[in-house]
Design a protein around this motif. Structure first.
Motif: not given
Length: 136
Positions: A1-4, A6-19
């Protein structure tokens, strides 16, 4: 659950292409060890694909859309945004429809096909791709 999460948060953060690069590395590394994440990887990949599609059709400018934007806005709003910012995108991938003369001929052909089918006649014409398919 924590991995999921974390992945979703990173993918949707404003950092863009690095995500995007992070997501791809995580998917490739973690996927075999956590098969239960397959659904999450699939949904994130769809958002990524939609983002890439939007940006390739929109072709630059001062505006790009990220996977998180698609998740927040929803599909219809993103399509409306694309058509608002670049109305010509509706004929993306359909060069035959860009020219006014060609599109008039194609529209007439479609009307004739519809009329033939209404009269019960069989028609099997060859028409190019219809506009809007790439956008939708």
């Amino acid at each position: 659950d924590e991995i999921a999460r974390s992945l979703e948060d990173e993918m949707h953060s404003p950092k863009g292409s690095s995500n995007v690069q992070l997501f791809e590395k995580c998917r490739d590394f973690l996927g075999p060890f956590f098969p239960q994440l397959e659904g999450l990887f699939g949904s994130l990949q769809l958002l990524l694909d939609a983002s890439n599609c939007f940006n390739s059709i929109h072709r630059g400018g001062d505006f790009i859309i990220l996977p998180r934007d698609i998740k927040e806005r929803g599909a219809i709003e993103v399509i409306e945004l694309l058509l608002e910012r670049n109305p010509q995108s509706v004929v993306s991938g359909c060069d035959e429809w860009v020219d006014a003369e060609s599109s008039a001929v194609l529209n007439n052909a479609i009307r004739e096909i519809n009329e033939s089918e209404r009269q019960g006649q069989e028609s099997n014409p060859h028409l190019p791709r219809l506009p809007g398919q790439e956008v939708f």
